[in-house]
Design a protein around this motif. Structure first.
Motif, PDB file in Angstrom:
ATOM      1  N   ILE A   1       0.845  -1.201   0.000  1.00  0.00           N
ATOM      2  CA  ILE A   1       0.000   0.000   0.000  1.00  0.00           C
ATOM      3  C   ILE A   1       0.877   1.248   0.000  1.00  0.00           C
ATOM      4  O   ILE A   1       0.645   2.198  -0.747  1.00  0.00           O
ATOM      5  N   ALA A   2       1.905   1.248   0.847  1.00  0.00           N
ATOM      6  CA  ALA A   2       2.816   2.395   0.941  1.00  0.00           C
ATOM      7  C   ALA A   2       3.515   2.646  -0.390  1.00  0.00           C
ATOM      8  O   ALA A   2       3.702   3.797  -0.794  1.00  0.00           O
ATOM      9  N   ALA A   3       3.888   1.575  -1.087  1.00  0.00           N
ATOM     10  CA  ALA A   3       4.553   1.720  -2.388  1.00  0.00           C
ATOM     11  C   ALA A   3       3.606   2.337  -3.415  1.00  0.00           C
ATOM     12  O   ALA A   3       4.015   3.190  -4.202  1.00  0.00           O
ATOM     13  N   GLN A   4       2.335   1.924  -3.397  1.00  0.00           N
ATOM     14  CA  GLN A   4       1.356   2.505  -4.315  1.00  0.00           C
ATOM     15  C   GLN A   4       1.153   3.982  -4.020  1.00  0.00           C
ATOM     16  O   GLN A   4       1.070   4.816  -4.937  1.00  0.00           O
ATOM     17  N   ALA A   5       1.079   4.324  -2.747  1.00  0.00           N
ATOM     18  CA  ALA A   5       0.904   5.724  -2.363  1.00  0.00           C
ATOM     19  C   ALA A   5       2.117   6.554  -2.789  1.00  0.00           C
ATOM     20  O   ALA A   5       1.969   7.653  -3.337  1.00  0.00           O
ATOM     21  N   LYS A   6       3.305   6.037  -2.545  1.00  0.00           N
ATOM     22  CA  LYS A   6       4.530   6.761  -2.899  1.00  0.00           C
ATOM     23  C   LYS A   6       4.623   6.972  -4.408  1.00  0.00           C
ATOM     24  O   LYS A   6       5.012   8.040  -4.866  1.00  0.00           O
TER      25      LYS A   6
ATOM     26  N   THR B   1      -7.155  -2.954   2.704  1.00  0.00           N
ATOM     27  CA  THR B   1      -7.714  -1.894   1.867  1.00  0.00           C
ATOM     28  C   THR B   1      -7.347  -0.555   2.470  1.00  0.00           C
ATOM     29  O   THR B   1      -7.415  -0.380   3.686  1.00  0.00           O
ATOM     30  N   ALA B   2      -6.933   0.367   1.616  1.00  0.00           N
ATOM     31  CA  ALA B   2      -6.539   1.692   2.093  1.00  0.00           C
ATOM     32  C   ALA B   2      -7.054   2.750   1.140  1.00  0.00           C
ATOM     33  O   ALA B   2      -7.425   2.465   0.000  1.00  0.00           O
ATOM     34  N   GLU B   3      -7.082   3.970   1.639  1.00  0.00           N
ATOM     35  CA  GLU B   3      -7.506   5.123   0.873  1.00  0.00           C
ATOM     36  C   GLU B   3      -6.281   5.990   0.614  1.00  0.00           C
ATOM     37  O   GLU B   3      -5.556   6.337   1.534  1.00  0.00           O
ATOM     38  N   LEU B   4      -6.043   6.310  -0.653  1.00  0.00           N
ATOM     39  CA  LEU B   4      -4.938   7.204  -1.019  1.00  0.00           C
ATOM     40  C   LEU B   4      -5.502   8.614  -1.169  1.00  0.00           C
ATOM     41  O   LEU B   4      -6.579   8.819  -1.724  1.00  0.00           O
ATOM     42  N   TYR B   5      -4.767   9.581  -0.642  1.00  0.00           N
ATOM     43  CA  TYR B   5      -5.218  10.978  -0.735  1.00  0.00           C
ATOM     44  C   TYR B   5      -4.010  11.888  -0.789  1.00  0.00           C
ATOM     45  O   TYR B   5      -2.917  11.533  -0.396  1.00  0.00           O
ATOM     46  N   LYS B   6      -4.232  13.082  -1.310  1.00  0.00           N
ATOM     47  CA  LYS B   6      -3.164  14.088  -1.426  1.00  0.00           C
ATOM     48  C   LYS B   6      -2.884  14.722  -0.102  1.00  0.00           C
ATOM     49  O   LYS B   6      -3.649  14.847   0.754  1.00  0.00           O
TER      50      LYS B   6
ATOM     51  N   ILE C   1      -5.211   3.341   6.196  1.00  0.00           N
ATOM     52  CA  ILE C   1      -5.720   1.979   6.129  1.00  0.00           C
ATOM     53  C   ILE C   1      -7.171   1.966   6.595  1.00  0.00           C
ATOM     54  O   ILE C   1      -7.501   2.473   7.663  1.00  0.00           O
ATOM     55  N   LEU C   2      -8.032   1.382   5.768  1.00  0.00           N
ATOM     56  CA  LEU C   2      -9.450   1.303   6.083  1.00  0.00           C
ATOM     57  C   LEU C   2      -9.809  -0.015   6.758  1.00  0.00           C
ATOM     58  O   LEU C   2     -10.647  -0.054   7.640  1.00  0.00           O
ATOM     59  N   GLU C   3      -9.194  -1.104   6.292  1.00  0.00           N
ATOM     60  CA  GLU C   3      -9.476  -2.408   6.884  1.00  0.00           C
ATOM     61  C   GLU C   3      -8.345  -3.373   6.555  1.00  0.00           C
ATOM     62  O   GLU C   3      -7.629  -3.208   5.586  1.00  0.00           O
ATOM     63  N   ALA C   4      -8.230  -4.378   7.399  1.00  0.00           N
ATOM     64  CA  ALA C   4      -7.287  -5.470   7.154  1.00  0.00           C
ATOM     65  C   ALA C   4      -7.913  -6.738   7.720  1.00  0.00           C
ATOM     66  O   ALA C   4      -8.472  -6.725   8.816  1.00  0.00           O
ATOM     67  N   SER C   5      -7.844  -7.802   6.952  1.00  0.00           N
ATOM     68  CA  SER C   5      -8.366  -9.080   7.430  1.00  0.00           C
ATOM     69  C   SER C   5      -7.293 -10.139   7.268  1.00  0.00           C
ATOM     70  O   SER C   5      -6.471 -10.083   6.362  1.00  0.00           O
ATOM     71  N   ASN C   6      -7.306 -11.086   8.182  1.00  0.00           N
ATOM     72  CA  ASN C   6      -6.264 -12.093   8.234  1.00  0.00           C
ATOM     73  C   ASN C   6      -6.905 -13.477   8.199  1.00  0.00           C
ATOM     74  O   ASN C   6      -7.716 -13.807   9.038  1.00  0.00           O
ATOM     75  N   GLY C   7      -6.565 -14.252   7.207  1.00  0.00           N
ATOM     76  CA  GLY C   7      -6.961 -15.645   7.084  1.00  0.00           C
ATOM     77  C   GLY C   7      -5.701 -16.399   6.707  1.00  0.00           C
ATOM     78  O   GLY C   7      -4.698 -16.338   7.426  1.00  0.00           O
ATOM     79  N   ASN C   8      -5.722 -17.046   5.577  1.00  0.00           N
ATOM     80  CA  ASN C   8      -4.498 -17.666   5.064  1.00  0.00           C
ATOM     81  C   ASN C   8      -3.525 -16.600   4.561  1.00  0.00           C
ATOM     82  O   ASN C   8      -2.318 -16.814   4.541  1.00  0.00           O
TER      83      ASN C   8
END
Length: 71
Positions: free
Chosen positions: A41-46, A66-71, A54-61
């Motif tokens: 996520i950080a790489a996409q934002a950069k 999911t995150a929100e990018l903003y200026k 970060i809006l949510e994170a779920s852990n299974g396997n």
């Protein structure tokens, strides 16, 4: 005519009050760890010159984040 001017001014005021967050882009990433997903996520934002929240994170396997990018 006065009503049209009033409506135009009201619409302009409403649009000016919209936050920059309303134009934010939502992105998601998956990884085996929370740190790995956040790094993606950080790489996409950069790459876009933006910040992220970060809006949510779920852990299974795997971790799905999911995150929100903003200026």
């Amino acid at each position: 005519m006065k009503t049209i001017k009033t409506l135009t001014i009201a619409a302009a005021a409403a649009l000016s009050l919209m936050s920059a967050a309303s134009f934010a882009q939502t992105v998601s990433a998956t990884s085996l760890t929370l740190d790995g997903a956040e790094a993606k996520i950080a790489a996409q934002a950069k790459q876009n010159g933006e910040q992220y929240r970060i809006l949510e994170a779920s852990n299974g396997n795997v971790v799905h984040m999911t995150a929100e990018l903003y200026k």
